[in-house]
Write an enzyme that holds these catalytic residues in place. Structure first.
Site, PDB file in Angstrom:
ATOM      1  N   HIS A  24       0.845  -1.192   0.000  1.00 51.60           N
ATOM      2  CA  HIS A  24       0.000   0.000   0.000  1.00 51.60           C
ATOM      3  C   HIS A  24       0.876   1.237   0.000  1.00 51.60           C
ATOM      4  O   HIS A  24       1.961   1.224   0.580  1.00 51.60           O
ATOM      5  CB  HIS A  24      -0.916   0.011   1.244  1.00 51.60           C
ATOM      6  CG  HIS A  24      -2.075   0.926   1.103  1.00 51.60           C
ATOM      7  ND1 HIS A  24      -2.021   2.246   1.442  1.00 51.60           N
ATOM      8  CD2 HIS A  24      -3.322   0.710   0.610  1.00 51.60           C
ATOM      9  CE1 HIS A  24      -3.191   2.808   1.176  1.00 51.60           C
ATOM     10  NE2 HIS A  24      -4.004   1.898   0.671  1.00 51.60           N
TER      11      HIS A  24
ATOM     12  N   GLU B  71      -7.789  -5.251  -0.481  1.00 56.73           N
ATOM     13  CA  GLU B  71      -8.301  -6.009  -1.617  1.00 56.73           C
ATOM     14  C   GLU B  71      -8.261  -7.520  -1.403  1.00 56.73           C
ATOM     15  O   GLU B  71      -9.040  -8.249  -2.003  1.00 56.73           O
ATOM     16  CB  GLU B  71      -7.505  -5.655  -2.881  1.00 56.73           C
ATOM     17  CG  GLU B  71      -7.551  -4.196  -3.246  1.00 56.73           C
ATOM     18  CD  GLU B  71      -8.881  -3.753  -3.830  1.00 56.73           C
ATOM     19  OE1 GLU B  71      -9.918  -4.250  -3.368  1.00 56.73           O
ATOM     20  OE2 GLU B  71      -8.869  -2.920  -4.730  1.00 56.73           O
TER      21      GLU B  71
HETATM   22  N1  ACO Z   1       4.069  -7.619  -4.570  1.00 67.31           N
HETATM   23  C1  ACO Z   1       5.414  -7.623  -4.753  1.00 67.31           C
HETATM   24  N2  ACO Z   1       6.173  -6.521  -4.624  1.00 67.31           N
HETATM   25  C2  ACO Z   1       5.554  -5.371  -4.312  1.00 67.31           C
HETATM   26  C3  ACO Z   1       4.161  -5.309  -4.106  1.00 67.31           C
HETATM   27  C4  ACO Z   1       3.416  -6.500  -4.237  1.00 67.31           C
HETATM   28  N3  ACO Z   1       2.094  -6.508  -4.065  1.00 67.31           N
HETATM   29  N4  ACO Z   1       3.820  -4.020  -3.803  1.00 67.31           N
HETATM   30  C5  ACO Z   1       4.962  -3.317  -3.834  1.00 67.31           C
HETATM   31  N5  ACO Z   1       5.997  -4.133  -4.135  1.00 67.31           N
HETATM   32  C6  ACO Z   1       7.417  -3.756  -4.227  1.00 67.31           C
HETATM   33  C7  ACO Z   1       7.722  -3.081  -5.549  1.00 67.31           C
HETATM   34  O1  ACO Z   1       8.071  -4.021  -6.539  1.00 67.31           O
HETATM   35  C8  ACO Z   1       8.859  -2.191  -5.157  1.00 67.31           C
HETATM   36  O2  ACO Z   1      10.038  -2.957  -5.068  1.00 67.31           O
HETATM   37  P1  ACO Z   1      11.451  -2.338  -5.532  1.00 67.31           P
HETATM   38  O3  ACO Z   1      11.651  -1.114  -4.675  1.00 67.31           O
HETATM   39  O4  ACO Z   1      12.404  -3.449  -5.239  1.00 67.31           O
HETATM   40  O5  ACO Z   1      11.285  -2.005  -6.976  1.00 67.31           O
HETATM   41  C9  ACO Z   1       8.507  -1.747  -3.736  1.00 67.31           C
HETATM   42  O6  ACO Z   1       7.667  -2.777  -3.208  1.00 67.31           O
HETATM   43  C10 ACO Z   1       7.778  -0.428  -3.685  1.00 67.31           C
HETATM   44  O7  ACO Z   1       6.746  -0.446  -4.637  1.00 67.31           O
HETATM   45  P2  ACO Z   1       6.007   0.861  -5.146  1.00 67.31           P
HETATM   46  O8  ACO Z   1       5.404   0.561  -6.481  1.00 67.31           O
HETATM   47  O9  ACO Z   1       6.903   2.058  -5.030  1.00 67.31           O
HETATM   48  O10 ACO Z   1       4.884   1.044  -4.068  1.00 67.31           O
HETATM   49  P3  ACO Z   1       3.608   1.946  -4.221  1.00 67.31           P
HETATM   50  O11 ACO Z   1       3.395   2.628  -2.939  1.00 67.31           O
HETATM   51  O12 ACO Z   1       3.645   2.809  -5.412  1.00 67.31           O
HETATM   52  O13 ACO Z   1       2.513   0.812  -4.508  1.00 67.31           O
HETATM   53  C11 ACO Z   1       0.613  -0.507  -4.641  1.00 67.31           C
HETATM   54  C12 ACO Z   1       1.356   0.575  -3.832  1.00 67.31           C
HETATM   55  C13 ACO Z   1       0.326   0.050  -6.036  1.00 67.31           C
HETATM   56  C14 ACO Z   1      -0.718  -0.810  -3.977  1.00 67.31           C
HETATM   57  C15 ACO Z   1       1.496  -1.772  -4.737  1.00 67.31           C
HETATM   58  O14 ACO Z   1       1.787  -2.240  -3.450  1.00 67.31           O
HETATM   59  C16 ACO Z   1       0.877  -2.871  -5.595  1.00 67.31           C
HETATM   60  O15 ACO Z   1       1.021  -2.848  -6.820  1.00 67.31           O
HETATM   61  N6  ACO Z   1       0.152  -3.856  -4.964  1.00 67.31           N
HETATM   62  C17 ACO Z   1      -0.475  -4.918  -5.724  1.00 67.31           C
HETATM   63  C18 ACO Z   1      -1.815  -4.448  -6.285  1.00 67.31           C
HETATM   64  C19 ACO Z   1      -2.852  -4.219  -5.194  1.00 67.31           C
HETATM   65  O16 ACO Z   1      -2.988  -4.983  -4.254  1.00 67.31           O
HETATM   66  N7  ACO Z   1      -3.625  -3.116  -5.354  1.00 67.31           N
HETATM   67  C20 ACO Z   1      -4.673  -2.709  -4.421  1.00 67.31           C
HETATM   68  C21 ACO Z   1      -4.190  -1.613  -3.535  1.00 67.31           C
HETATM   69  S1  ACO Z   1      -5.341  -1.208  -2.256  1.00 67.31           S
HETATM   70  C22 ACO Z   1      -6.369  -0.020  -2.919  1.00 67.31           C
HETATM   71  O17 ACO Z   1      -5.994   0.782  -3.732  1.00 67.31           O
HETATM   72  C23 ACO Z   1      -7.772   0.001  -2.529  1.00 67.31           C
END
Ligand code: ACO
Length: 370
Positions: free
Chosen positions: A260, A315
């Site tokens: 998140h 989610e």
């Molecule tokens: N699985 C694996 N790795 C992840 C995940 C995940 N679910 N989420 C983040 N990471 C990793 C990224 O790959 C990144 O790694 P790196 O630094 O080695 O490249 C690091 O964690 C940071 O990721 P960001 O993209 O900068 O995190 P951000 O805050 O932008 O992302 C998000 C938040 C979009 C929700 C992300 O965690 C994600 O894509 N989750 C999966 C999709 C999901 O569950 N979406 C629903 C969100 S809840 C809502 O909106 C109601």
């Protein structure tokens, strides 16, 4: 072509935050997301204190002193019931136009038929219409006729009834009600921000919330719960949990339902929904299996991303609650929109009171003329 994501030196001393991370772009009385403590507050109430509240009671709380008229829970229940009936009548003739659209695209189309000039109780109309449309769209996908609303029922009970064609068990209604309350509002998330930007131009409430829906549709926001079930299905058929998850991470994929932007600890909404689904453990061991996947996923994410705390988000358990009460996965984003419409409408009403156009700046990083 690469557009730099990292902030680069500016001659004017302005600041740039990729993804607007950490930027405060609005002041609101509606909700507060404390990402470090894992706390969600809605107008003075912590999420856990809203356990047992009806969706109508939460609407009354969110709309208080923002809507033209303050209505209590019973008043909102009555207005919503009447508005569902009007929404149904308006919708029927438009259903053939939905052919070939995904469920969320179909909802977008039906909402876009609501006229912005109609301002009387437009926040009530938006909430009522979204559930009527979402239920009819889900049925239509299965070749079923829409079911007329029953204005005497509570909103969650009627939503489920319109989906299934008959009244549902009290524990299922309760689970859906908990879901709608849990997702009602959540700070300045991407869809709420989009909604407020449009509202700030005075485009009108329906135009604003349609913008919110468009932002919600993406898999990084409200489009994730369907893929959570896809992931559970794929693990179920492709062997052991841990090797499957490890292989997905090796391929650079994200595990749906984890991580998140704001929460660095567990999303409190995940726990609220985990409790809601606990009483519905009757769908072939799905919930027990999902809990096993959650444990393994958290362990792997902690190993692979030790510097980035990645926890279960809303989610993951959304997918389980909505599946258990009978929504098809293709409709999950529309059900999310049905709950979040509470927050979007409240933010439009609040933004109208603020009355200030939202207009940030960009920093030009292209070439200058010779
Ligand atoms: N699985 C694996 N790795 C992840 C995940 C995940 N679910 N989420 C983040 N990471 C990793 C990224 O790959 C990144 O790694 P790196 O630094 O080695 O490249 C690091 O964690 C940071 O990721 P960001 O993209 O900068 O995190 P951000 O805050 O932008 O992302 C998000 C938040 C979009 C929700 C992300 O965690 C994600 O894509 N989750 C999966 C999709 C999901 O569950 N979406 C629903 C969100 S809840 C809502 O909106 C109601």
């Amino acid at each position: 072509m690469n557009i730099p994501l990292k902030s680069i030196e500016s001659s004017t001393g302005d600041t740039f935050s990729p993804g607007l991370e950490g930027v405060v772009a609005a002041q609101t009385v509606l909700s507060h997301v404390d990402g470090a403590a894992g706390r969600l507050v809605l107008r003075g109430y912590q999420l856990e204190q809203l356990s047992g509240w009806s969706f109508e009671a939460v609407l009354s709380l969110l709309w208080r002193d923002l809507a033209p008229e303050n209505l209590d829970e019973a008043g909102i229940r009555k207005r919503l019931g009447a508005a569902r009936e009007v929404a149904f009548e308006r919708m029927v003739a438009a259903l053939p136009a939905l052919d070939g659209l995904s469920q969320v695209e179909a909802l977008r189309l039906l909402l876009s038929r609501l006229p912005d000039v109609e301002k009387e109780s437009h926040h009530v109309v938006a909430v009522a219409s979204t559930s009527v449309f979402a239920a009819a769209i889900a049925r239509r996908d299965r070749g079923l006729e829409p079911v007329r609303p029953d204005a005497s029922l509570g909103h969650a009970a009627d939503f489920l009834r319109m989906l299934h064609g008959a009244e549902q068990r009290a524990d299922k209604v309760r689970a859906l009600e908990t879901y709608l309350v849990t997702v009602a509002d959540h700070g300045l998330n991407a869809s709420t921000f989009a909604t407020r930007v449009i509202a700030s131009t005075q485009a009108g409430l329906f135009s604003s919330v349609i913008g919110g829906l468009c932002a919600l549709k993406g898999p990084l926001h409200g489009g994730a719960p369907g893929p959570v079930l896809d992931m559970l299905d794929a693990i179920g058929t492709e062997g052991d949990v841990r090797p499957w998850l490890a292989a997905a991470l090796d391929r650079g994929e994200r595990l749906m339902g984890f991580g998140h932007r704001i929460y660095r600890v567990r999303d409190p909404r995940a726990d609220a929904l985990k409790q809601a689904v606990a009483s519905l453990r009757d769908n072939g061991g799905r919930i027990d299996f999902a809990e096993k996947v959650e444990v393994e996923a958290l362990a792997l994410l902690a190993e692979r991303k030790p510097l980035r705390p990645l926890q279960t988000n809303v989610e993951f358990y959304t997918a389980l609650v909505l599946e258990a009460v009978g929504f098809p996965r293709e409709s999950f984003t529309n059900v999310f929109a049905s709950g979040r419409m509470a927050g979007w409408t409240a933010h439009v009403l609040e933004q109208d009171k603020v009355g200030r156009l939202i207009r940030p700046q960009s920093r030009y990083v292209g070439p200058m003329p010779a």
